[in-house]
Design a protein around this motif. Structure first.
Motif, PDB file in Angstrom:
ATOM      1  N   GLY A 157      46.290 -11.831-112.782  1.00 13.44           N
ATOM      2  CA  GLY A 157      47.311 -11.728-111.805  1.00 13.44           C
ATOM      3  C   GLY A 157      47.981 -12.890-111.664  1.00 13.44           C
ATOM      4  N   GLY A 205      44.850 -10.107-106.705  1.00 10.28           N
ATOM      5  CA  GLY A 205      44.891  -8.610-107.086  1.00 10.28           C
ATOM      6  C   GLY A 205      46.215  -8.161-107.238  1.00 10.28           C
ATOM      7  N   ARG A 206      46.373  -6.699-107.223  1.00  9.31           N
ATOM      8  CA  ARG A 206      47.419  -5.982-107.441  1.00  9.31           C
ATOM      9  C   ARG A 206      47.539  -5.205-105.938  1.00  9.31           C
ATOM     10  NH1 ARG A 206      52.388  -4.944-109.614  1.00  9.31           N
ATOM     11  NH2 ARG A 206      52.529  -2.940-110.092  1.00  9.31           N
ATOM     12  N   GLY A 211      52.348 -17.568-105.774  1.00 12.99           N
ATOM     13  CA  GLY A 211      51.749 -17.084-107.094  1.00 12.99           C
ATOM     14  C   GLY A 211      51.927 -15.571-106.926  1.00 12.99           C
ATOM     15  N   ASP A 256      42.134  -3.423-111.828  1.00 12.61           N
ATOM     16  CA  ASP A 256      40.587  -3.697-112.210  1.00 12.61           C
ATOM     17  C   ASP A 256      40.541  -4.710-112.980  1.00 12.61           C
ATOM     18  OD1 ASP A 256      42.227  -2.563-114.164  1.00 12.61           O
ATOM     19  OD2 ASP A 256      40.580  -1.539-115.077  1.00 12.61           O
ATOM     20  N   MET A 263      41.243   3.027-113.473  1.00  5.87           N
ATOM     21  CA  MET A 263      41.757   2.020-112.398  1.00  5.87           C
ATOM     22  C   MET A 263      40.833   2.264-111.150  1.00  5.87           C
ATOM     23  SD  MET A 263      45.749   0.992-112.636  1.00  5.87           S
ATOM     24  CE  MET A 263      45.614   0.912-114.151  1.00  5.87           C
ATOM     25  N   THR A 264      40.833   1.284-110.648  1.00  5.85           N
ATOM     26  CA  THR A 264      39.927   1.588-109.188  1.00  5.85           C
ATOM     27  C   THR A 264      40.908   1.886-107.851  1.00  5.85           C
ATOM     28  OG1 THR A 264      40.515  -1.035-108.763  1.00  5.85           O
ATOM     29  CG2 THR A 264      38.239  -0.120-109.470  1.00  5.85           C
ATOM     30  N   THR A 311      52.022  -8.552-107.525  1.00  4.01           N
ATOM     31  CA  THR A 311      50.659  -8.982-108.454  1.00  4.01           C
ATOM     32  C   THR A 311      50.639 -10.549-108.192  1.00  4.01           C
ATOM     33  OG1 THR A 311      50.954  -7.530-110.117  1.00  4.01           O
ATOM     34  CG2 THR A 311      49.991  -9.479-110.878  1.00  4.01           C
ATOM     35  N   SER A 312      49.284 -10.910-107.826  1.00  4.67           N
ATOM     36  CA  SER A 312      48.807 -12.169-107.437  1.00  4.67           C
ATOM     37  C   SER A 312      47.254 -12.440-108.064  1.00  4.67           C
ATOM     38  CB  SER A 312      48.860 -12.583-106.091  1.00  4.67           C
ATOM     39  OG  SER A 312      47.960 -12.007-105.403  1.00  4.67           O
ATOM     40  N   PRO A 313      46.747 -13.717-108.143  1.00  4.37           N
ATOM     41  CA  PRO A 313      45.559 -13.686-108.686  1.00  4.37           C
ATOM     42  C   PRO A 313      44.450 -13.171-107.698  1.00  4.37           C
ATOM     43  CG  PRO A 313      46.756 -15.887-108.779  1.00  4.37           C
ATOM     44  CD  PRO A 313      47.651 -14.845-108.104  1.00  4.37           C
ATOM     45  N   ARG A 324      56.619 -10.353-117.470  1.00  2.00           N
ATOM     46  CA  ARG A 324      55.324 -10.353-116.653  1.00  2.00           C
ATOM     47  C   ARG A 324      54.194 -10.519-117.448  1.00  2.00           C
ATOM     48  NH1 ARG A 324      57.726  -5.509-113.397  1.00  2.00           N
ATOM     49  NH2 ARG A 324      59.440  -6.571-112.510  1.00  2.00           N
ATOM     50  N   ILE A 356      42.397  -7.379-112.934  1.00  2.00           N
ATOM     51  CA  ILE A 356      42.881  -8.603-112.218  1.00  2.00           C
ATOM     52  C   ILE A 356      41.479  -8.947-111.303  1.00  2.00           C
ATOM     53  CG2 ILE A 356      44.371  -9.740-110.469  1.00  2.00           C
ATOM     54  CD1 ILE A 356      46.527  -8.052-111.179  1.00  2.00           C
ATOM     55  N   PRO A 413      40.827 -13.027-112.381  1.00  3.18           N
ATOM     56  CA  PRO A 413      42.313 -13.407-111.492  1.00  3.18           C
ATOM     57  C   PRO A 413      43.453 -13.950-112.459  1.00  3.18           C
ATOM     58  CG  PRO A 413      40.313 -14.216-110.326  1.00  3.18           C
ATOM     59  CD  PRO A 413      39.915 -13.609-111.819  1.00  3.18           C
ATOM     60  N   MET A 419      54.105 -12.438-107.310  1.00  5.86           N
ATOM     61  CA  MET A 419      55.245 -11.663-107.761  1.00  5.86           C
ATOM     62  C   MET A 419      55.503 -10.489-107.221  1.00  5.86           C
ATOM     63  SD  MET A 419      56.984 -11.625-111.490  1.00  5.86           S
ATOM     64  CE  MET A 419      58.377 -10.495-111.777  1.00  5.86           C
ATOM     65  N   VAL A 420      56.565 -10.107-106.795  1.00  6.04           N
ATOM     66  CA  VAL A 420      56.852  -8.528-106.530  1.00  6.04           C
ATOM     67  C   VAL A 420      57.344  -8.032-107.733  1.00  6.04           C
ATOM     68  CG1 VAL A 420      58.349  -6.948-105.247  1.00  6.04           C
ATOM     69  CG2 VAL A 420      57.638  -9.146-104.145  1.00  6.04           C
ATOM     70  N   THR A 421      56.628  -6.787-108.384  1.00  2.04           N
ATOM     71  CA  THR A 421      57.105  -6.336-109.549  1.00  2.04           C
ATOM     72  C   THR A 421      57.853  -5.187-109.423  1.00  2.04           C
ATOM     73  OG1 THR A 421      55.200  -5.244-109.747  1.00  2.04           O
ATOM     74  CG2 THR A 421      55.182  -7.429-110.730  1.00  2.04           C
TER      75      THR A 421
END
Ligand SMILES: Cc1cc2nc3c(=O)[nH]c(=O)nc-3n(C[C@H](O)[C@H](O)[C@H](O)COP(=O)(O)OP(=O)(O)OC[C@H]3O[C@@H](n4cnc5c(N)ncnc54)[C@H](O)[C@@H]3O)c2cc1C
Ligand SMILES: Cc1cc2nc3c(=O)[nH]c(=O)nc-3n(C[C@H](O)[C@H](O)[C@H](O)COP(=O)(O)OP(=O)(O)OC[C@H]3O[C@@H](n4cnc5c(N)ncnc54)[C@H](O)[C@@H]3O)c2cc1C
Lengths: 463, 419
Positions: A403, B107-108, B88, A394, B1-2, B103-105, A411, A396, A400, B90-92
């Motif tokens: 993210g 989204g998740r 950009g 939500d 959370m969506t 996670t990247s800009p 992190r 992000i 952005p 990352m595997v978390t």
């Protein structure tokens, strides 16, 4: 003195550690003007940043002492405040582990002491039950005592939350301002500082390691602070499954001993040492200290020693010749001392602040509630117990920048760094940024992100 | 959370866009396999991106190039080959056997694949992991951070790099640090190593030049860092005599002492190698988890980039084979380091699966100019072999895979040691 008299505040609080910030926040909740004066460039940059970060129940305090009372009260107050402000807290619980017959023998008296302190939840466990609780303990556990209420907390967010709320309530924060002299007149005390004079009707001394120095400026000679260094080793997050609760040693006459504890950031901590020093600023770690801790760790939890070390640091406890906190108000000179807040000050901070308010009121400071207090601040979550921004779809989606992970080990996202830099009390260096976001405090210590984080700190184009 | 996170499907997910991951992606695309490559940095290329000197590409591309040129070429190669390269990102975490959370800009999101290649590389141990006590001032860096600061065009806050540096370690990477310091206008005034010898010759090949007049203290450890705000000095201890001295400097670079970035591997419950701390793999670079492979310095901290890249080329074929189905792997024999070695990679032998370049990689803990290698299985000595190249701490020691010929699949662990 120059023509323009420096402004006058009702209360000046000296020391922006967890105690001074709590006091400033508390007093700013009343209808008085407050200035918080801190020698360093940031709040919480001394002892309050380098401790074991346990929210103590006070089960093992000296019954009847001021410390016992304020730790128990502080535990409740800070627990509630943490919920409201989202200071990360995890109720991990603790178990005291007895390795010798003598230690086993003292568990019952510790349980009695806890009861005397009003803490009723301790239970004595047989060795098997202790291993069931903490399977990775080394061989030789004889028995244990549970303290289910012991919790871990983020000390950085705590101090920052107090200072942020104090500011929101109208207090003035004077960073980089060291008090160098005190002169008391009839109604007003003038503090000489490295940034000019500060005039205050009342003064609270919460100067931690420097509290006796300020106290002597008032002509007292009633205690001396002895820096008691505690070194700590922080292990990699991959060690976290080894220690799900706090493993405490049985306290002896030689102090509280070495513990193994999960941290709120998802690591495991081993320490502290205990060593009296002469130098009040010597927070270096030592080869002897590391060796001692590793030796202890090897006995307590051998598998911990197979994990990588992420960090080592040291903090200084403000020990004094008195066993208890030294809190005393001088009504004539409108001066309150809060000294000797040695090894439980994080927990007791809000209770100390409440106590300070009562002492000041009793000595004649009029404390009328302030109307229209701002809502409590909500602090960014940097603990592992709750979702962090990088995990939140939500967040992000709406921005952005949450993210864009900058510090991979911890992190930490660009959004969080931006928020910290724009916050009411922004960091002044990488250390300060680390305390607000965790950036660079992970296992690579900046191998991958150090340069990025440094440049973010200095970028003006973050907006 | 969506709602539930968005899921992206791929034949293969490659995690890490360094030389190993990029070369794996190129190889997979050439075999017609769909690939998503995830890279947490804002730019793909891995470590070579920030190492500006020459010394890259010899074994894989058959030419010598600088780090950035090499990185760029691999990135371009992957893109041209049709790999879906996500920077950009990352595997978390894992979110299933062969699916991961990203996670990247954007989204998740979740990436689900039929096979996963872990190519997350290695990093240098920082000062704290080496338990070097003392003050904690500014001016203490690893080579990785040094190069990032100097070459990344970053602002250098209050100067994390000063003018007099001590370089800790005398591995290949240490010389790279010396050169970068010089570029930054900082003089390396001393190099220290706990070993008897320095790894100079290969470094000269890497770096293309030597650094005259740089004194080296051998058998010496940095035992304390001094300076409240900025480094003022280090304490040096002679390992043989215990004698200490204080050495003035304002910068300390901790080099080498590599550890794999193995967080994901471990979080996935893969069998880990206690020696190098990366996942255990066999010659096909299979980890202990079905459909999860490894490549690059994650498996051997640390070899050169071309070797990492050739892992990638090798693993591409293995992954393609896996995707086609076929028979499962044979029984495996564990290959362990014996006297004089810290680790062996790959750590599992399956006779049908030769390792990349048919080489075993080992890390020596002592120097031998003409090492005698002894291969044992149980009490039995399978082979003694005098090798004409040196074994030396601080660089990978390579052996032909053929030293393992004659290993019996059922006769227990094999060790490779120095005789
Ligand atoms: C190793 C260790 C482990 C600990 N573990 C725990 C724990 O698990 N739980 C817990 O509750 N507590 C713990 N503590 C105790 C806790 O950290 C302290 O009690 C608490 O931080 C004290 O806060 P403070 O504000 O009094 O002091 P400080 O944080 O030291 O703040 C005092 C401030 O005053 C400033 N100052 C001093 N002189 C002047 C001057 N002349 N002018 C202006 N400013 C000045 C200083 O710069 C400093 O910022 C631990 C302590 C240590 C050392
Ligand atoms: C200073 C220095 C000088 C060197 N000089 C030379 C030289 O001259 N010649 C030479 O051949 N070699 C040299 N090397 C070694 C060379 O850089 C490495 O061998 C090579 O980079 C290894 O490739 P790799 O793909 O295994 O790992 P890396 O290059 O480390 O790439 C791993 C990638 O994975 C990414 N990653 C990790 N975790 C995640 C995650 N969870 N999600 C998404 N992405 C992730 C990382 O960001 C990184 O980009 C040098 C190394 C250094 C440090």
């Amino acid at each position: 003195m120059s023509a323009a008299e420096p402004a006058l505040v009702d209360v000046a609080v000296i020391g922006g550690g967890v105690v001074g910030c709590a006091v400033a926040r508390e007093l700013a909740g009343f209808d008085v003007s407050v200035a918080l004066i801190e020698a360093r460039g940031d709040v919480g940059d001394a002892t309050s940043k380098a401790n074991t970060a346990i929210l103590h129940t006070g089960f093992d305090a000296v019954p009847g002492s001021l410390e016992a009372r304020l730790v128990a009260r502080g535990y409740a107050l800070l627990g509630d405040y943490a919920k409201a402000t989202r200071i990360p807290v995890e109720g991990t619980g603790a178990v005291l582990v007895a390795w010798t017959d003598e230690e086993r023998g003292s568990l019952e008296s510790l349980r009695q002491k806890a009861i005397a302190n009003g803490y009723l939840d301790c239970e004595i466990l047989a060795s098997e039950a202790v291993y069931a609780l903490v399977p990775h303990l080394g061989p030789g556990v004889l028995a244990g005592l549970t303290v289910p209420g012991e919790s871990i907390i983020c000390p950085w967010t705590t101090t920052l939350a107090y200072a942020t709320e104090a500011l929101a309530r109208g207090a003035t924060l004077m960073l980089g301002t060291r008090v160098t002299g005190v002169s008391v007149a009839d109604d007003v005390t003038t503090l000489a500082t490295t940034r000019g004079l500060v005039r205050a009707r009342w003064v609270v001394n919460a100067a931690g390691m420097g509290a006796d120095v300020i106290d002597r400026m008032y002509g007292f000679d009633r205690f001396t602070v002895v820096p008691r260094r505690g070194e700590l080793i922080v292990f990699d997050k991959q060690a976290r499954p080894l220690a799900d609760c706090i493993v405490l040693p049985v306290p002896s006459s030689r102090g509280k001993g070495v513990l193994v504890s999960p941290t709120i950031y998802g690591n495991v901590m081993l320490g502290p040492t205990s060593e009296n020093l002469a130098d009040r600023e010597d927070t270096s770690t030592t080869a002897a200290g590391m060796e001692f801790l590793l030796g202890k760790g090897r006995a307590i939890m051998p598998s911990l020693l197979e994990e990588e070390v992420t960090a080592a640091y040291a903090g200084l406890r403000a020990a004094t010749e008195h066993g208890d906190y030294v809190v005393d108000v001088d009504a004539d000179r409108r001066y309150l001392l809060i000294g000797g807040i040695r090894s439980t000050g994080l927990t007791a901070s809000m209770a100390l602040a409440e106590h300070a308010g009562l002492q000041l009121a009793g000595a004649g400071l009029a404390l009328a509630p302030r109307v229209g207090l701002p809502p409590v601040p909500v602090l960014p979550n940097i603990g592992e117990a709750f979702p962090r921004p990088y995990q939140r779809a939500d967040l992000i989606e709406s921005d952005p920048e949450y993210g864009a992970i900058v510090c991979f080990c911890e992190r930490v996202t660009r959004g969080e760094i931006r928020d910290a830099l724009r916050s009411p009390i922004p960091p002044c260096d990488v250390d300060g940024l680390r305390r607000r976001t965790r950036a660079t405090m992970g296992r690579c210590q900046g191998f991958a992100c150090g340069a990025d984080v440094e440049s973010a700190l200095h970028a003006t184009d973050l907006a | 959370m969506t709602g539930p996170p968005l899921t992206v499907q791929a034949d293969v997910a490659v995690i890490g866009a360094g030389p190993a991951g990029l070369t794996a992606a190129i190889g997979l695309r050439r075999l017609g396999v769909g690939v998503v490559v995830l890279e947490r940095e804002a730019e793909a290329g891995g470590i070579p991106r920030i190492t500006h000197h020459t010394g890259y590409g010899l074994r894989d591309l058959h030419r010598m190039m600088t780090g950035p040129a090499y990185a760029e070429r691999l990135v371009q190669g992957a893109v041209d080959a049709g790999a879906d390269l996500r920077i950009g990102a990352m595997v978390t975490d894992w979110s299933g056997d062969r699916s991961v959370m990203v996670t990247s800009p954007e989204g998740r999101w979740r990436l689900s694949a039929q096979a996963i290649v872990l190519a997350t590389g290695a990093r240098e141990r920082p000062r704290s992991a080496r338990l070097v006590p003392g003050d904690r001032p500014a001016g203490v860096l690893t080579t990785g951070m040094l190069q990032d600061v100097v070459h990344g065009g970053r602002a250098v806050s209050g100067g994390s790099i000063g003018s007099r540096a001590v370089v800790v370690g005398a591995e290949l990477v240490s010389w790279s640090a010396v050169l970068t310091l010089r570029e930054a206008g900082c003089r390396a005034v001393l190099m220290t190593t706990e070993h008897e010898r320095i790894e100079a010759p290969a470094a000269l090949v890497w770096a293309g030049r030597s650094v005259p007049g740089l004194p080296v203290s051998r058998r010496t450890r940095v035992t304390r860092i001094m300076g409240r705000h900025r480094v003022e000095a280090v304490e040096l201890t002679r390992l043989d005599t215990g004698q200490t001295r204080t050495f003035a400097c304002d910068t300390v670079i901790f080099t080498g002492d590599w550890i794999p970035d193995s967080e994901l591997a471990r979080a996935g419950g893969l069998d880990m190698d206690p020696g190098h701390r990366g996942p255990v793999v066999d010659g096909a670079l299979r980890t202990s988890a079905h459909g999860v492979f490894g490549a690059g310095n994650l498996l051997h901290p640390v070899d050169t980039a071309d070797v990492a890249a050739l892992d990638g080329r090798h693993v591409a074929g293995q992954v393609a084979r896996f995707l086609e189905g076929g028979t499962g792997p044979q029984a495996a024999t564990r290959v362990l380091p014996g006297a004089g070695f810290a680790w062996v990679s790959p750590g599992l032998l399956r006779p049908a699966d030769p390792p990349p370049r048919e080489r075993l990689l080992l890390w020596a803990t002592e120097h031998r100019s003409a090492p005698r290698v002894v291969v044992r299985q149980g009490d039995r000595v399978l082979r003694r072999r005098l090798v004409p190249w040196p074994a030396s701490p601080g660089r990978v020691f390579r052996l032909p895979w053929s030293v393992l010929a004659g290993v019996h699949p059922e006769a227990g662990d094999v060790t490779i040691g120095l005789g």
